[in-house]
Design an enzyme around this catalytic site. Structure first.
Site, mmCIF file in Angstrom:
data_model
loop_
_atom_site.group_PDB
_atom_site.id
_atom_site.type_symbol
_atom_site.label_atom_id
_atom_site.label_comp_id
_atom_site.label_asym_id
_atom_site.label_seq_id
_atom_site.Cartn_x
_atom_site.Cartn_y
_atom_site.Cartn_z
ATOM 1 N N PHE A 160 -36.025 -106.063 23.177
ATOM 2 C CA PHE A 160 -36.735 -106.548 23.199
ATOM 3 C C PHE A 160 -37.108 -107.578 23.037
ATOM 4 C CE2 PHE A 160 -37.705 -102.401 23.897
ATOM 5 C CZ PHE A 160 -37.797 -101.800 25.095
ATOM 6 N N ASP A 166 -40.875 -109.503 21.939
ATOM 7 C CA ASP A 166 -42.372 -109.210 22.564
ATOM 8 C C ASP A 166 -42.725 -110.090 22.591
ATOM 9 O OD1 ASP A 166 -41.243 -106.186 22.272
ATOM 10 O OD2 ASP A 166 -41.631 -106.504 19.637
ATOM 11 N N PHE A 202 -47.944 -111.498 21.294
ATOM 12 C CA PHE A 202 -48.573 -110.796 20.018
ATOM 13 C C PHE A 202 -50.090 -110.718 20.414
ATOM 14 C CE2 PHE A 202 -45.789 -110.422 16.076
ATOM 15 C CZ PHE A 202 -45.100 -110.105 17.160
ATOM 16 N N TYR A 222 -44.681 -99.904 17.836
ATOM 17 C CA TYR A 222 -44.794 -100.626 16.729
ATOM 18 C C TYR A 222 -46.358 -100.792 16.767
ATOM 19 C CZ TYR A 222 -40.260 -98.987 15.358
ATOM 20 O OH TYR A 222 -38.943 -98.494 14.719
ATOM 21 N N ASP A 223 -46.438 -101.025 15.562
ATOM 22 C CA ASP A 223 -47.760 -101.517 14.764
ATOM 23 C C ASP A 223 -46.714 -102.542 14.123
ATOM 24 O OD1 ASP A 223 -50.356 -100.198 15.970
ATOM 25 O OD2 ASP A 223 -49.112 -98.812 16.101
ATOM 26 N N HIS A 241 -31.943 -99.411 15.065
ATOM 27 C CA HIS A 241 -32.538 -100.506 15.897
ATOM 28 C C HIS A 241 -32.741 -101.579 15.010
ATOM 29 C CE1 HIS A 241 -36.333 -98.185 14.783
ATOM 30 N NE2 HIS A 241 -36.495 -99.333 14.953
ATOM 31 N N HIS A 275 -35.224 -105.493 13.724
ATOM 32 C CA HIS A 275 -36.928 -105.717 14.209
ATOM 33 C C HIS A 275 -36.293 -107.603 13.538
ATOM 34 C CE1 HIS A 275 -39.717 -102.706 15.205
ATOM 35 N NE2 HIS A 275 -38.764 -101.586 14.305
#
Length: 660
Positions: A323, A325, A331, A413-414, A468, A470
């Site tokens: 992704f 995002d 966001f 996810y936050d 994964h 981030h």
């Protein structure tokens, strides 16, 4: 717009619309002194929608709004505006950049809010698509529940269709010829759990054509046991959960002031903005130099530019989960209303966010941003001196900072996003990752049963949490004391001590050499010790040092995917943690403006290949932080926050410590 030849036959409603447009023109003239980087107000969003609806586009059915933001004004004009008195401020046109989809085409519009007209209308012909609207994602999530093959699969698994929730995922690009916008949908089972991510219905994938909103491919490949609901709930067990209070715009009981979107605190002044893509944006940050008795510019603009979250599972149901995002969802669209006393402390002041929805209508995010003073318990500086012959000296200052915070919840996810300002002149940028893991149902209930690659950690019975990344990339348009800056990778090099009279064998020194072009400023952190400096070569301290700031990163993280892997081709900028490019107001999104199903032919890595001159120029620094996430059982059922970030710290910017 109504043509003059049509006015005589205009209906009363259209005449009223013309009168409303005239009011807007007067309103904009009166309010022309608002900050040029202010986000679009609700009135301006409504006006933008009205102008587009009155154009030929308004006659096209099912037109959707995918991006509505302030058209980036000329930077030099903004800086002149900020430095000018009220009577001398330059007139900066108030314009909106809009991306709409109509008849399967992507239109890029510039709407002049002062003139009340569309001044530019181009159809995008390149690769990639604009971010999805909430309506598209919602409608795609409901399609499986009415699809006969899916209902049969649910029945065969002995599940209750009314307890099924489905989630649409973006799918990237894998070398195929793309002719349509598409999503893949996976489904989950609630049934006594609020944590849908912990109970995936594994083995089923549906492909959705978004423009026609139809399922075009269905695959039910295998079945595994459904993870149990027991132990999956993540709701707080605290008995003292606070109530959600109403938004407070300004409070006299805080150590800072907010006027419109300008924040003043301590020796700092900066602008806080918000849009659907980046979410929170910090602009025109300047710090007051007590010795020079003036504000000095540090940063023109900073915000999250893109994220890259690839999962490390190559199987049919997972390989596409790579992704981006910010570009695919946004966001700002994912911004959650902040909880007083949970997300932000009791002394926080809240700001709402506004953006355009799928139909161009105003959408409000209550309490999208909070601002608060933080008493961290840290020491800003201190010293105890025993060598004074008359008395012992012990002194210091407590560390107090100002935090600007937003939280984006993107699926499971936050992201807790902080900009923290210190009176020492530092800006600390923080990201805390929390939320729920994305999990895969498996047949295993104990690690000893696993005899094959499972691409993750067994965190509960029948539940694998997949490996994964981030990777979060920041856009940092730094203007250190002006916008003519240079970037220096100041290397720490070992030197042999050959001088006579010393018993030392070696020492290290600093070798400074400014990067002259963009290719020289691609940095892989961790390969050698270095100081990363952004300096103004035209400004010196009284001692002759070039004024500057340094970028202090945390643990370096970069993508481990092979260069020829399709997700890496789209996010090739993640191979380096630091890039420096020549300023261009159209270059703000590291993965390209159209990230969904992009091919890597736009974005930071492509722009950098121009190899433009960056010495003593207006430059932009791009910095990627993040984690390689190897899940553990403590991350289940909800993940404790994992923190990362970096610091922008003065480097000969002041004549001495500004705290003393």
């Amino acid at each position: 717009m109504i043509k003059s030849s049509e006015f005589d036959k205009a209906t009363p409603s259209k005449i009223a619309q013309c009168q409303l447009l005239a009011f807007f023109l007067i309103f904009n003239f009166i309010n022309s002194l608002s900050h040029p980087l202010d986000l679009l107000s609700p009135n301006e969003i409504n006006k933008t929608r009205h102008i587009i609806q009155q154009s030929y586009l308004g006659d096209i059915p099912n037109i959707t709004f995918h991006f509505v933001d302030v058209e980036e004004p000329n930077k030099n004009n903004v800086l002149k505006w900020l430095s000018s008195s009220t009577k001398e401020k330059p007139n900066i046109p108030r314009q909106a950049k809009v991306v709409v989809r109509a008849k399967g085409e992507t239109h890029e519009l510039v709407v002049d809010l002062t003139k009340g007209s569309i001044v530019s209308d181009e159809i995008f012909k390149g690769h990639g698509y604009p971010p999805f609207t909430f309506n598209e994602l919602f409608r795609a999530s409901k399609l499986p529940l009415k699809y006969s093959k899916f209902k049969e699969s649910i029945t065969k698994r002995g599940l209750n269709l009314s307890e099924v929730s489905c989630v649409p995922f973006t799918i990237g690009w894998y070398g195929e010829e793309i002719t349509r916008r598409a999503l893949k949908v996976s489904c989950f089972y609630r049934d006594e759990s609020v944590n849908i991510w912990a109970r995936p219905i594994e083995g089923i994938i549906l492909l959705v054509d978004v423009d026609s909103m139809k399922i075009v491919l269905y695959n039910d490949r295998y079945r595994v046991p459904m993870p149990k609901a027991e132990g999956t709930n993540f709701q707080s067990t605290s008995k003292n959960r606070p109530n959600i209070f109403a938004t407070c715009n300004i409070s006299s009981n805080v150590g800072f002031t907010i006027k419109d979107h300008e924040v003043k605190w301590g020796n700092w002044v900066f602008h806080v903005g918000f849009n659907a893509r980046a979410g929170m944006i910090i602009s025109t940050a300047s710090i007051f130099d007590d010795k020079k008795q003036k504000f000095r510019r540090v940063m023109y603009r900073g915000h999250v530019s893109e994220t890259f979250v690839p999962y490390m599972d190559p199987t049919l149901e997972w390989y596409f989960r790579t992704f981006m995002d910010v570009g695919e969802f946004g966001f700002g669209r994912a911004a959650d209303s902040l909880q007083p006393k949970v997300d932000c402390p009791e002394n926080a002041v809240f700001m709402d966010g506004f953006m355009a929805g799928p139909n161009g209508e105003v959408q409000q995010v209550p309490r999208a941003i909070c601002i608060f003073e933080r008493y961290s318990g840290n020491v800003a500086w201190r010293h105890m001196e025993i060598n004074n012959p008359t008395k012992l000296i012990r002194d210091g200052e407590v560390d107090i900072s100002l935090v600007v915070r937003m939280i984006a919840t993107v699926g499971n996810y936050d992201y807790v996003l902080d900009w923290e300002f210190l009176k020492s002149g530092s800006i600390k940028v923080g990201v805390a990752l929390t939320g729920v893991l994305e999990m895969k149902a498996v047949s295993y209930t104990h690690k000893s049963q696993i005899k094959e690659s499972v691409f993750g950690t067994l965190v509960a019975k029948n539940t694998i949490a997949n490996y994964h990344d981030h990777l979060i990339t920041y856009y940092l348009d730094l203007d250190i004391d002006d916008n003519a800056n240079s970037f220096i990778n100041a290397k720490l090099q070992k030197v042999k001590a050959n001088e006579s009279g010393t018993p030392r064998k070696s020492y290290w020194t600093v070798i400074k050499e400014p990067a002259k072009r963009e290719v020289e400023a691609r940095i892989r952190l961790g390969s050698e010790p270095a100081e990363l400096l952004i300096i103004n070569p035209n400004k010196m301290t009284k001692l002759g040092n070039e004024v500057g700031y340094r970028l202090i990163s945390g643990q370096p993280v970069s993508s481990l995917l092979s260069d020829d892997d399709f997700p890496e081709r789209r996010a090739s900028y993640t191979k380096y943690q630091v890039w420096v490019t020549a300023y261009n107001r159209s270059e703000r999104w590291a993965g390209g403006f159209y990230a969904d199903r992009s091919r890597g032919d736009d974005g930071l890595a492509v722009w950098s290949r121009k190899n433009r001159e960056i010495e003593n120029r207006d430059i932009v620094v791009w910095h990627t932080i993040g984690i390689h996430h190897v899940p553990y059982q403590e991350d289940f059922p909800v993940m404790p926050s994992v923190h990362g970030g970096f610091e922008l710290r003065p480097a000969n910017f002041f004549e001495s410590n500004p705290l003393v």
